[in-house]
Design an enzyme around this catalytic site. Sequence first.
Site, short mmCIF file in Angstrom:
data_model
loop_
_atom_site.label_atom_id
_atom_site.label_comp_id
_atom_site.label_asym_id
_atom_site.label_seq_id
_atom_site.Cartn_x
_atom_site.Cartn_y
_atom_site.Cartn_z
N ASP A 214 0.86 -1.18 0.00
CA ASP A 214 0.00 0.00 0.00
C ASP A 214 0.90 1.24 0.00
OD1 ASP A 214 -2.16 1.67 -0.05
OD2 ASP A 214 -3.22 0.73 1.62
N TYR A 215 0.28 2.37 -0.14
CA TYR A 215 0.92 3.67 -0.31
C TYR A 215 1.94 3.95 0.81
CZ TYR A 215 0.62 8.60 -1.85
OH TYR A 215 0.87 9.85 -2.35
#
Length: 769
Positions: free
Chosen positions: A305-306
């Site tokens: 994820d980011y």
Amino acid sequence: MKLKAIPSLAIFAAMFLRGPGPLAFAQQEATTRAPRSGQGVRPSPDALVATDIENRVRSLLDRMTLEEKLGQMSQAAYPGKIDDRFKDEIRHGRWGSLFNGGSLEEKTQLQRIAREESRLGIPILFGQDVIHGYKTVFPIPLGQAASWDPELVSRAARVAAREVYAHGVRWTFSPMMDIARDPRWGRIAESLGEDPYLASMLAAAMVLGYQGDSLAAPGSIAACAKHYVGYGAAEAGRDYNSTWIPESLLRDVYLKPFEIARQAGVASYMTAFNSLNGVPATANAFTLRQVLRKEWGFQGLVVSDYTAVHELIEHGFAADAKDAAWKAIDAGVDMEMVSTDFHDHVKSLIHGKQLDPRLIDDAVRNILRLKFRLGLFDLEMPVAEKGSVMPAPAALEIARKLAAESLVLLKNENRALPLARAVGKVAVIGPLADSPADQLGAWAMFTDQGAVRTPLAALRHVLGEKRVVHVPGLKNSRDTSVDGFAAALGAARSADVVLLFVGEEATLSGEAHSRAFLNLPGAQEALAAEVARAGKPVIAVVMAGRPLTLGDFARRVSAILYAWHPGTMGGPAIVDALFGDVVPSGKLPVTFPRAVGQVPIYYAHLNTGRPPSPKDLGIVPGSPRAQTIYRSEYIDIDYKPAYPFGFGLSYTHFDLANLRLSARELPLGGSLTVSADLTNSGRFEADEVVQLYTRDLVASVSRPVRELKGFRRVHLRPGQKVTVSFTLRPPDLAFHDSRMRPVTEPGAFRVWIAADSTSGLEGEFKVVR
Ligand code: BGC
């Protein structure tokens, strides 16, 4: 009569594994595959394609420098401006993937540079957060889940895939399949609800819709199962918070949709932000290497994820960026989103012999394999079609149908709904009657808000301007000013019926938007009390990204239609339902608590040794009971939810009767048919969602009081009767025992065919050896 068959989990899984194609419902554009050749004689065409891809991956990998490999393992957020520096980075293979943004022209330009001017011509994988539609926005995923209609959900995903494909995107970060049992968590809006079976069916349907019959077919995009895993169990419902999930619960509940997505052929997984039992999901070798790669044999792409790789430092799991890169790659992450620890530190990790270079090759292989499967090396970028409009009418029709099916009728006192067409004048009150952005919900940043049809616009269209008086009363759902109340009361007095549009603005749910209170925000409850003074029937339409605790508000109004954030076509869908042109048929995909203090609350809980007693119902909220009964209850509120999982009313009346079991015993290796008759004994043609639940009465590990095992959406005319049947096989009843073996233990089971998780026709059978 229309019966949509939703197979049981095991059969569903088996269908994916067997081929020739996945479920019939995902085959709208299926190309006919060549018949399979004799077993073991010649490889199938699919196998040939796979072999060809492996050969191409190998030959490319052999020629890549470490720098180029690390480029493939790096994903950039769109930089906003495509300047010469960025073009040069693409030319040098700095980024394997870009996400969220850029016009088709910009993407085409960058792709041309990557394919024609970079040393090895490796194309860019463009990704995007297409969460519940792109130009055509469908209800938020939690709303879609309320439809209990995998076929329609799959068609919506297909629409989204086609729209975003036409803009050069080949990868969506969807579906999110985190089991969510805590409405405080803002991302419950993006979830498919609390139940592993329902969420699995819908997640698989989305995967099939996005990916179609072939990833390389025009209009197909790669899906991404996220967030792997446990993210929905964030402590206290606060986003990104830690999760503690025992392995049996992890396997039986939280991993289940991810496992079914794997069987549906999902192309990629995204790791979650949370730590799971003390180990961050983005560096969790148990879930990534052991479960996903080893047990499930996944060979696709795992993206973080980011900035989740770099966040391993904040988690207290990595000492610095270099350590973070090492731990994430070692655990099995292939691509880093946005942070640059892989690129910045892997070289020194390899030179220092801290990281096995074969792990880098494995990661790059997974990335290239997907790029080949998507046809990125071979296909041209799409060309913008002149005169093509988005949203297209056919897409809007699907959006309208899905929004209509997602509506859950929670209350309908004295048949306040549907309204007669000759209703006279309606007062449209509340901050959400005409708020396009709020109606779209979270993650709808790529659409044109001008395309949104609000309830107010739809009502004016149906009734004409003169019969609709609109007074918002509040500026938005958080507004606490009562300045607009007098005008709202005036409007209510001048009308025959009040339509009250309340709930949550889009910004109150979604990522990093958790709430500690679940009531209607701002002065909305006060507004409802004020307009009630007019003495007209009040019909409430609630738009929200989560279950709300409606309390007194629910008692005050005549009817409640729960509309979630219904998307582009929410207005017409709601108005169709208000006038009975469609009959509400949605069922709750998540339990609605009475108060925040009951959270987490979900139907598939264990029983305890002192279960609550149904006769202790009906305590007025907030009035403590003096006498203590030593049972698992609250002293100040009814222990039951406000509305249970699976619940939803209709304008018509459905009767379930005559439960039949094909046998009293279900041998391991056998099957059992459970059926009941469903009759539409009311006045409206309508859909009902019939649900199958079981309970394992005695097991080596206590089992939930009920578990969903099947469902059917059935359409019946008034007076029509149909038999609804479900087949149960022992694997449908399996759970993980204390040694983490999936087992179906012989013994007695209860079974229900029901209209929700608390009622139904009840029977019993035995699983025998
Ligand atoms: C979210 C993901 C999303 C990603 C890219 C993250 O903050 O958790 O769900 O796909 O951002 O926008």
